[in-house]
Design an enzyme around this catalytic site. Structure first.
Site, PDB file in Angstrom:
ATOM      1  N   GLU A  67      19.212  31.092   5.198  1.00  0.00           N
ATOM      2  CA  GLU A  67      18.562  30.498   6.170  1.00  0.00           C
ATOM      3  C   GLU A  67      19.345  29.007   6.631  1.00  0.00           C
ATOM      4  O   GLU A  67      19.562  28.375   5.344  1.00  0.00           O
ATOM      5  CB  GLU A  67      17.099  30.110   5.923  1.00  0.00           C
ATOM      6  CG  GLU A  67      16.260  31.340   5.934  1.00  0.00           C
ATOM      7  CD  GLU A  67      14.940  30.870   5.650  1.00  0.00           C
ATOM      8  OE1 GLU A  67      14.281  29.822   5.752  1.00  0.00           O
ATOM      9  OE2 GLU A  67      13.939  31.843   5.355  1.00  0.00           O
ATOM     10  N   GLU A  79      12.341  32.451  -1.560  1.00  0.00           N
ATOM     11  CA  GLU A  79      11.852  30.936  -1.944  1.00  0.00           C
ATOM     12  C   GLU A  79      10.714  31.104  -3.027  1.00  0.00           C
ATOM     13  O   GLU A  79       9.688  30.797  -2.714  1.00  0.00           O
ATOM     14  CB  GLU A  79      11.507  30.224  -0.856  1.00  0.00           C
ATOM     15  CG  GLU A  79      12.800  30.049  -0.014  1.00  0.00           C
ATOM     16  CD  GLU A  79      12.601  28.870   1.068  1.00  0.00           C
ATOM     17  OE1 GLU A  79      11.368  28.528   1.196  1.00  0.00           O
ATOM     18  OE2 GLU A  79      13.455  28.682   2.095  1.00  0.00           O
TER      19      GLU A  79
END
Ligand code: GCO
Length: 446
Positions: A353, A169
């Protein structure tokens, strides 16, 4: 009877669970680890809820054997964890720290002995503090340092690790860290945040080049938290607003990877920003990856707003929310997977995730943790993912966030995401009901 969640998924579909170094390891002073920007951020008054820090976390550094035993009980195929750069190269450049490498060697060997494959994230936000002191991600040099560090890791573990993720990210590193100031290093400066974006993407590209040049065997990719906001209505202006609402979180990161460019209309909205692109950078960034990792938690809704520089605002929605305040929208997961498949031309995707924070409590005798809302969340999201697979999305695997409760960044230990409960008083592990649910999914019984 409804059908099995896994019905139709390929036999080699990977079932995993994920964590990140600073969130679980603790032992921040052990064996020559250097300080990271998260140690410094946690020491800043008011930065993290209740002044919590990752100093002990769930002590996976010392308790990894116990955790690996639980993973084995779960039937896990792959464990996604991150290497703490300041453990293996305490100041972010120069001499590596053998004792830091030894820890990851112990963890990797324990996983392999248990029949679990390691999936390594090279950067999950714990930049060596020395590199922040010399400017951090807004500086080009940080990208070169990252590529050197990545190469040290390939050399140390390339024989045993076959799945690598360069960055987790980069949106959060740049936007939460340098624009909104809610994550380390806590800066609030748009031009620096966008320099950080470019250097993070360059760092990814250079690390990828080093992997290919070294001839390592295995797969390498990057994990993004892209979003496809829904338009609030079908009016043309709201559809346009939703499209633009994806620019920063999705296109600033995906477009350079896929097309070697940043979205011009987004940059045009912020004239103070200039991307520090040097000759050749964009082709380094756009080198083909083996897979894209997606972290997905919720879906936004956007409507037109003429007062916003990009013409949109995010709107409330009706669904139940998790402890994070994030709405539970499994169909949004389906929609986003389909969209991502379109945007990437069918690149292999791992969901690296997905999960939720819930108000988990131990039973009075301390032996059970009933978390029916997490079981429902996982069931609904797994079904949405299965449907996306059936409708042609090239899905390779799924990693639940998280294997165990952990340090939730600026929210400290106040949010529990694990399928294993951690008692922060004595660090005891108690598998939650969702652990047994996930075990049954992996075994093909659910
Ligand atoms: C992220 C990070 C995780 C978080 C999780 C819950 O996606 O933000 O990768 O470290 O803990 O997402 O917020």
């Amino acid at each position: 009877m409804s059908e099995r969640i896994t019905a139709g998924l390929p036999a080699d579909f990977v079932w995993g669970a994920a964590t990140a170094s600073y969130q679980v390891e603790g032992a921040v002073h052990a064996d020559g680890r250097g300080p990271s920007i998260w140690d410094a951020f946690c020491a800043t008054p008011g930065a993290v809820a209740h002044g919590h820090t990752g100093e002990t976390a769930v002590d996976q550094y010392n308790r990894y054997a116990e955790d690996v035993a639980l993973m084995r009980e779960l039937g896990l195929h792959r464990y996604r964890f991150s290497i703490a750069w300041p453990r293996v190269q305490p100041h972010g450049s120069g001499k590596p720290n053998a004792r830091g490498f030894d820890y990851y060697a112990r963890l990797i060997d324990a996983l392999l002995a248990a029949g679990i494959e390691p999936a390594v994230t090279l950067y999950h936000w714990d930049l060596p503090l020395a590199l922040q002191d010399s400017g951090g991600w807004p500086e080009r040099d940080t990208a070169y340092r990252f590529a050197e560090y990545a190469e040290l890791c390939y050399r140390a573990f390339g024989d045993r690790v076959k799945s690598w993720i360069t960055l987790n990210e980069p949106y959060c590193s740049a936007v939460l860290g340098y624009l909104e100031g809610v994550h380390a290093p806590g800066e609030r400066d748009r031009p620096r945040a966008y320099r950080a974006i470019h250097h993070l993407m360059l760092a990814h590209g250079l690390a990828l080049e080093a992997f290919r040049a070294g001839g390592y065997d295995g797969e390498i990719g990057i994990t993004l938290n892209t979003q496809t906001p829904c338009p609030a209505t079908q009016r043309e202006e709201d559809r346009a607003a939703a499209d633009r609402a994806a620019d920063l979180q999705t296109h600033m990161f995906l477009d350079p990877l896929m097309h070697g460019s940043y979205p011009e209309r987004h940059l045009a909205a912020y004239p103070e920003v200039s991307m520090p692109i040097a000759d050749g950078d964009m082709s380094v960034i756009a080198k083909p990856i083996d897979f894209l990792g997606l972290n997905w938690y919720w879906e936004d809704v956007a409507a037109a707003d003429p007062d916003h520089p990009e013409g949109f605002r995010l709107c409330p929605r009706y669904q139940d929310v998790t402890e994070m305040g994030w709405p539970v929208v499994p169909r949004g997961f389906y929609r986003h997977l389909r969209r991502l498949d379109e945007l990437t031309d069918g690149i292999p995707i791992y969901v690296t995730e997905n999960g939720c924070a819930m108000p988990d409590e131990l039973s009075a005798d301390g032996t059970r943790c009933r978390d029916p809302r997490r079981v429902a969340y996982l069931r609904d999201h797994l079904e949405a993912m299965r449907d996306a697979w059936r409708d042609g999305v090239n899905l390779k695997g799924y990693f639940v966030w998280s294997f165990i409760d952990n340090f939730e960044w600026a929210l400290g230990y106040t949010k529990r995401f694990g399928i294993v409960y951690c008692d922060y008083v004595d660090l005891r592990r108690v598998p939650k009901d969702s652990f047994y649910f996930y075990r049954d999914v992996i075994a093909g019984h659910e």
